[in-house]
Write an enzyme that holds these catalytic residues in place. Structure first.
Site, PDB file in Angstrom:
ATOM      1  N   GLU A   1      -4.955   3.890  -1.772  1.00  0.00           N
ATOM      2  CA  GLU A   1      -4.536   5.248  -1.451  1.00  0.00           C
ATOM      3  C   GLU A   1      -5.468   6.273  -2.115  1.00  0.00           C
ATOM      4  O   GLU A   1      -6.208   5.935  -3.038  1.00  0.00           O
ATOM      5  CB  GLU A   1      -3.096   5.463  -1.944  1.00  0.00           C
ATOM      6  CG  GLU A   1      -2.067   4.529  -1.307  1.00  0.00           C
ATOM      7  CD  GLU A   1      -1.735   4.902   0.150  1.00  0.00           C
ATOM      8  OE1 GLU A   1      -2.471   5.699   0.764  1.00  0.00           O
ATOM      9  OE2 GLU A   1      -0.730   4.376   0.654  1.00  0.00           O
TER      10      GLU A   1
ATOM     11  N   HIS B   1      -7.036   5.929   3.609  1.00  0.00           N
ATOM     12  CA  HIS B   1      -6.919   4.675   2.856  1.00  0.00           C
ATOM     13  C   HIS B   1      -7.596   3.527   3.580  1.00  0.00           C
ATOM     14  O   HIS B   1      -7.669   3.497   4.804  1.00  0.00           O
ATOM     15  CB  HIS B   1      -5.468   4.366   2.450  1.00  0.00           C
ATOM     16  CG  HIS B   1      -4.550   3.869   3.519  1.00  0.00           C
ATOM     17  ND1 HIS B   1      -3.353   4.485   3.823  1.00  0.00           N
ATOM     18  CD2 HIS B   1      -4.620   2.789   4.343  1.00  0.00           C
ATOM     19  CE1 HIS B   1      -2.741   3.800   4.777  1.00  0.00           C
ATOM     20  NE2 HIS B   1      -3.482   2.769   5.109  1.00  0.00           N
TER      21      HIS B   1
ATOM     22  N   ASP C   1      -4.546  -7.220   2.182  1.00  0.00           N
ATOM     23  CA  ASP C   1      -3.375  -6.762   1.426  1.00  0.00           C
ATOM     24  C   ASP C   1      -2.090  -7.454   1.844  1.00  0.00           C
ATOM     25  O   ASP C   1      -2.053  -8.142   2.865  1.00  0.00           O
ATOM     26  CB  ASP C   1      -3.232  -5.235   1.556  1.00  0.00           C
ATOM     27  CG  ASP C   1      -3.436  -4.748   2.997  1.00  0.00           C
ATOM     28  OD1 ASP C   1      -3.281  -5.547   3.928  1.00  0.00           O
ATOM     29  OD2 ASP C   1      -3.746  -3.556   3.174  1.00  0.00           O
TER      30      ASP C   1
ATOM     31  N   ASN D   1      -4.772   9.091   5.953  1.00  0.00           N
ATOM     32  CA  ASN D   1      -5.169   9.770   4.711  1.00  0.00           C
ATOM     33  C   ASN D   1      -6.442   9.181   4.109  1.00  0.00           C
ATOM     34  O   ASN D   1      -6.795   9.462   2.967  1.00  0.00           O
ATOM     35  CB  ASN D   1      -4.025   9.728   3.682  1.00  0.00           C
ATOM     36  CG  ASN D   1      -3.687   8.307   3.243  1.00  0.00           C
ATOM     37  OD1 ASN D   1      -4.327   7.349   3.682  1.00  0.00           O
ATOM     38  ND2 ASN D   1      -2.699   8.164   2.381  1.00  0.00           N
TER      39      ASN D   1
END
Ligand code: GLP
Length: 241
Positions: free
Chosen positions: A143, A138, A67, A136
């Site tokens: 996400e 990811h 990313d 979380n």
């Protein structure tokens, strides 16, 4: 999923490096998927040391990063391009033209996503993808709620992700609100995945990953459907499991 429990961050990094070096040394050419964040820094440090001490060469390696932030130039110290140069590329013999990171400065971001996805395919896919995990769940910047079918795409970062990454910036306002990330399907096409997890902040995520069902609301859970995943996790990350 194969789980290797290690005592601490250092041991996680050493084990991961041994795995990756074995892969690089065993083939004429290897395509690696690389991650950023705090987790793989120790791994990259071990690779650099091994390169200097044992001469492992990365001339035969192609790499694709997961990313990149939108709006940060290659020169920006917080760009993942700079992260990779500082933490790995500048210290080993990999050719920079064989390294790939999405451009967060592309005029047409959708075109950049398509270009990146095609580039990975043209390279024959990823042999070994290194992953970290967000609190979380990811992976990359996928996400919660991201489609499992997603290819490389543009994302709005969750507030919790921006807060978690604010430690690298001078203030949270400077953390970009968007990124380009390999999608879940891009990651799942990798022939092998190495997930690195360290520290008590990842306890909940590890519990969900190992015990909950596979669901788009916890992106990393998809890894349970991949046939070749190794998790190297330290004791602190596995306390709740
Ligand atoms: C970041 C990255 C991910 C990384 C994750 C965990 O936002 N985009 O690739 O795995 O968050 O980061 P850390 O390793 O610093 O905990």
């Amino acid at each position: 999923m194969k789980i290797i429990e290690v005592s601490d961050y250092k041991q996680m990094s050493v084990k991961a490096a041994q795995h990756l070096i074995g892969k690089v040394r065993s083939a004429d050419s290897v395509t690696l998927g690389l991650a950023t964040g705090g987790t793989p820094k120790g791994l990259y440090g071990e690779l650099i040391e091994d390169h200097h001490v044992n001469g492992t060469s990365y001339k035969c390696v192609n790499s694709f990063n997961l990313d990149e932030y939108i709006g940060l130039s290659k020169e920006d110290p917080n760009s993942y391009f700079q992260y990779m140069c500082t933490n790995l590329f500048s210290h080993i013999d990999i050719s920079l033209e064989n390294t790939h990171i999405p451009s967060g400065m592309a005029v047409n971001l959708q075109e950049e996503c398509n270009r990146y996805e095609n580039l990975i395919e043209q390279a024959g896919g990823i042999d070994l993808q290194v992953l970290g995990i967000g609190e979380n769940g990811h992976i990359g910047f996928n996400e919660p709620g991201t489609s499992f079918q997603s290819g490389t795409h543009l994302v709005d970062l969750a507030d919790s992700t921006r807060e978690a990454n604010a430690r690298y910036f001078s203030s949270i306002d400077e953390v970009p609100s968007q990124a380009i990330t390999m999608g879940i399907s891009t990651i799942m096409k990798s022939r092998e995945i190495l997930l690195l997890v360290s520290g008590s902040s990842k306890q909940e995520a590890m519990k969900k990953l190992l015990e909950n069902e596979v669901t788009e609301s916890f992106p990393a859970s998809i890894l349970r459907n991949h046939h070749n995943v190794t998790i190297i996790a330290d004791k602190d990350a596995l306390t709740l499991v």
